[in-house]
Design a protein around this motif. Structure first.
Motif, PDB file in Angstrom:
ATOM      1  N   PRO A  33       0.820  -1.216   0.000  1.00  0.00           N
ATOM      2  CA  PRO A  33       0.000   0.000   0.000  1.00  0.00           C
ATOM      3  C   PRO A  33       0.856   1.270   0.000  1.00  0.00           C
ATOM      4  O   PRO A  33       0.509   2.266  -0.631  1.00  0.00           O
ATOM      5  N   PHE A  34       1.979   1.230   0.676  1.00  0.00           N
ATOM      6  CA  PHE A  34       2.932   2.342   0.727  1.00  0.00           C
ATOM      7  C   PHE A  34       3.485   2.602  -0.676  1.00  0.00           C
ATOM      8  O   PHE A  34       3.537   3.746  -1.140  1.00  0.00           O
ATOM      9  N   ALA A  35       3.897   1.531  -1.354  1.00  0.00           N
ATOM     10  CA  ALA A  35       4.489   1.663  -2.688  1.00  0.00           C
ATOM     11  C   ALA A  35       3.459   2.094  -3.732  1.00  0.00           C
ATOM     12  O   ALA A  35       3.806   2.753  -4.712  1.00  0.00           O
ATOM     13  N   ILE A  36       2.212   1.750  -3.521  1.00  0.00           N
ATOM     14  CA  ILE A  36       1.154   2.208  -4.432  1.00  0.00           C
ATOM     15  C   ILE A  36       0.870   3.686  -4.188  1.00  0.00           C
ATOM     16  O   ILE A  36       0.752   4.478  -5.128  1.00  0.00           O
ATOM     17  N   THR A  46       1.763  12.335   4.064  1.00  0.00           N
ATOM     18  CA  THR A  46       0.716  12.564   5.061  1.00  0.00           C
ATOM     19  C   THR A  46       0.362  11.267   5.783  1.00  0.00           C
ATOM     20  O   THR A  46       0.301  11.230   7.014  1.00  0.00           O
ATOM     21  N   GLY A  47       0.150  10.214   5.012  1.00  0.00           N
ATOM     22  CA  GLY A  47      -0.196   8.926   5.607  1.00  0.00           C
ATOM     23  C   GLY A  47       0.918   8.375   6.472  1.00  0.00           C
ATOM     24  O   GLY A  47       0.673   7.834   7.553  1.00  0.00           O
ATOM     25  N   GLY A  48       2.145   8.495   6.010  1.00  0.00           N
ATOM     26  CA  GLY A  48       3.288   7.996   6.771  1.00  0.00           C
ATOM     27  C   GLY A  48       3.452   8.708   8.103  1.00  0.00           C
ATOM     28  O   GLY A  48       3.648   8.074   9.146  1.00  0.00           O
ATOM     29  N   HIS A  50       1.116  10.361   9.674  1.00  0.00           N
ATOM     30  CA  HIS A  50      -0.059  10.009  10.480  1.00  0.00           C
ATOM     31  C   HIS A  50       0.126   8.660  11.163  1.00  0.00           C
ATOM     32  O   HIS A  50      -0.106   8.524  12.368  1.00  0.00           O
ATOM     33  N   GLU A  51       0.572   7.660  10.409  1.00  0.00           N
ATOM     34  CA  GLU A  51       0.769   6.321  10.983  1.00  0.00           C
ATOM     35  C   GLU A  51       1.796   6.348  12.110  1.00  0.00           C
ATOM     36  O   GLU A  51       1.597   5.714  13.152  1.00  0.00           O
ATOM     37  N   LEU A  52       2.888   7.068  11.930  1.00  0.00           N
ATOM     38  CA  LEU A  52       3.904   7.155  12.978  1.00  0.00           C
ATOM     39  C   LEU A  52       3.366   7.862  14.222  1.00  0.00           C
ATOM     40  O   LEU A  52       3.648   7.453  15.353  1.00  0.00           O
ATOM     41  N   LEU A  53       2.591   8.928  14.024  1.00  0.00           N
ATOM     42  CA  LEU A  53       2.013   9.648  15.162  1.00  0.00           C
ATOM     43  C   LEU A  53       0.981   8.795  15.901  1.00  0.00           C
ATOM     44  O   LEU A  53       0.927   8.807  17.136  1.00  0.00           O
ATOM     45  N   VAL A  54       0.166   8.059  15.157  1.00  0.00           N
ATOM     46  CA  VAL A  54      -0.821   7.178  15.795  1.00  0.00           C
ATOM     47  C   VAL A  54      -0.103   6.102  16.601  1.00  0.00           C
ATOM     48  O   VAL A  54      -0.465   5.812  17.746  1.00  0.00           O
ATOM     49  N   GLU A  55       0.931   5.519  16.017  1.00  0.00           N
ATOM     50  CA  GLU A  55       1.694   4.480  16.719  1.00  0.00           C
ATOM     51  C   GLU A  55       2.273   5.018  18.031  1.00  0.00           C
ATOM     52  O   GLU A  55       2.255   4.330  19.051  1.00  0.00           O
ATOM     53  N   MET A 162     -10.511   2.488   7.404  1.00  0.00           N
ATOM     54  CA  MET A 162      -9.999   3.260   6.269  1.00  0.00           C
ATOM     55  C   MET A 162      -8.939   2.467   5.513  1.00  0.00           C
ATOM     56  O   MET A 162      -8.996   2.339   4.298  1.00  0.00           O
ATOM     57  N   ARG A 163      -7.974   1.921   6.247  1.00  0.00           N
ATOM     58  CA  ARG A 163      -6.907   1.148   5.602  1.00  0.00           C
ATOM     59  C   ARG A 163      -7.489  -0.015   4.798  1.00  0.00           C
ATOM     60  O   ARG A 163      -7.127  -0.224   3.642  1.00  0.00           O
ATOM     61  N   GLY A 164      -8.362  -0.770   5.444  1.00  0.00           N
ATOM     62  CA  GLY A 164      -8.928  -1.947   4.790  1.00  0.00           C
ATOM     63  C   GLY A 164      -9.762  -1.607   3.576  1.00  0.00           C
ATOM     64  O   GLY A 164      -9.734  -2.318   2.565  1.00  0.00           O
ATOM     65  N   ARG A 165     -10.491  -0.528   3.644  1.00  0.00           N
ATOM     66  CA  ARG A 165     -11.337  -0.139   2.505  1.00  0.00           C
ATOM     67  C   ARG A 165     -10.485   0.371   1.340  1.00  0.00           C
ATOM     68  O   ARG A 165     -10.786   0.100   0.181  1.00  0.00           O
ATOM     69  N   ILE A 166      -9.410   1.088   1.644  1.00  0.00           N
ATOM     70  CA  ILE A 166      -8.499   1.519   0.582  1.00  0.00           C
ATOM     71  C   ILE A 166      -7.874   0.298  -0.084  1.00  0.00           C
ATOM     72  O   ILE A 166      -7.876   0.168  -1.317  1.00  0.00           O
ATOM     73  N   ASN A 167      -7.329  -0.614   0.714  1.00  0.00           N
ATOM     74  CA  ASN A 167      -6.667  -1.797   0.155  1.00  0.00           C
ATOM     75  C   ASN A 167      -7.638  -2.673  -0.632  1.00  0.00           C
ATOM     76  O   ASN A 167      -7.285  -3.192  -1.689  1.00  0.00           O
TER      77      ASN A 167
END
Length: 188
Positions: A33-36, A46-48, A50-55, A162-167
């Motif tokens: 998903p990252f490479a896409i 933005t996503g990257g 966000h993911e790091l901040l959520v973690e 969100m992640r699952g629906r995008i994928n």
């Protein structure tokens, strides 16, 4: 095969190559998903971030509750990539991945604690359409995990949706982070 091809390392510019190296060091492979998403650098960044901040922020709930709730969303949505990745994360966290086989029977399975059952039922209620969350559920979850824990669970379940629906929309399928009981990604 995904509906949009991944940006390969050969196609990547210097910054993206650096991000790919970071991903490989962290996960053992560049998540597809990252490479896409690399086709849209602004959303990738933005996503990257966000993911790091959520973690970093999501530390109120016990790891088993966080990971199980997100895994449940992935199974409900049928996102094979998310299931694969979530299993790898649970394995790396030292959690019992054997019980994931009985996730559909969580309500009655002795493999899950009362708190885990509450979180899994909440993940189900948030993932259905329309959402079927009840006041009783939120009251029980706040009593079990506190207000901050309830908010964290809500955020993580929504994020996994969100992640699952995008994928799923882009037909991103399991990448091989796990294979049977053996994790293909080196332990951190």
């Amino acid at each position: 095969m995904a509906r949009i091809p991944a940006v390969t390392t050969a196609q990547a510019g210097p910054l993206l190559k650096l991000l790919y190296r970071f991903a490989v060091r962290r996960y053992g492979a560049v998540p597809e998903p990252f490479a896409i998403m690399a086709h849209h650098p602004g959303l990738l960044r933005t996503g990257g971030v966000h993911e790091l901040l959520v973690e970093k922020a999501a530390k109120t709930l016990p790891a088993n509750v966080r990971e199980l709730a997100q895994f449940r969303v992935a199974t409900r949505l049928g996102c094979s990539w998310c299931v694969d990745f979530a299993t790898m994360l649970q394995l790396h966290s030292g959690l019992d991945i054997e019980r994931l086989k009985s996730i559909d029977d969580y309500a009655t399975s002795p493999a899950f604690s009362a708190g885990e059952r509450l979180a899994l039922a909440y993940a189900d209620a948030m993932t259905t359409s329309p959402v079927t969350v009840t006041g009783e559920q939120t009251t029980a979850l706040e009593r079990e995990f506190g207000r901050k824990g309830l908010l964290e669970l809500t955020y993580l379940v929504a994020l996994e949706n969100m992640r699952g629906r995008i994928n799923t929309a882009l037909e991103v399928t399991a990448q091989g982070f796990t294979s049977g009981d053996a994790c293909q990604v080196p332990m951190p």
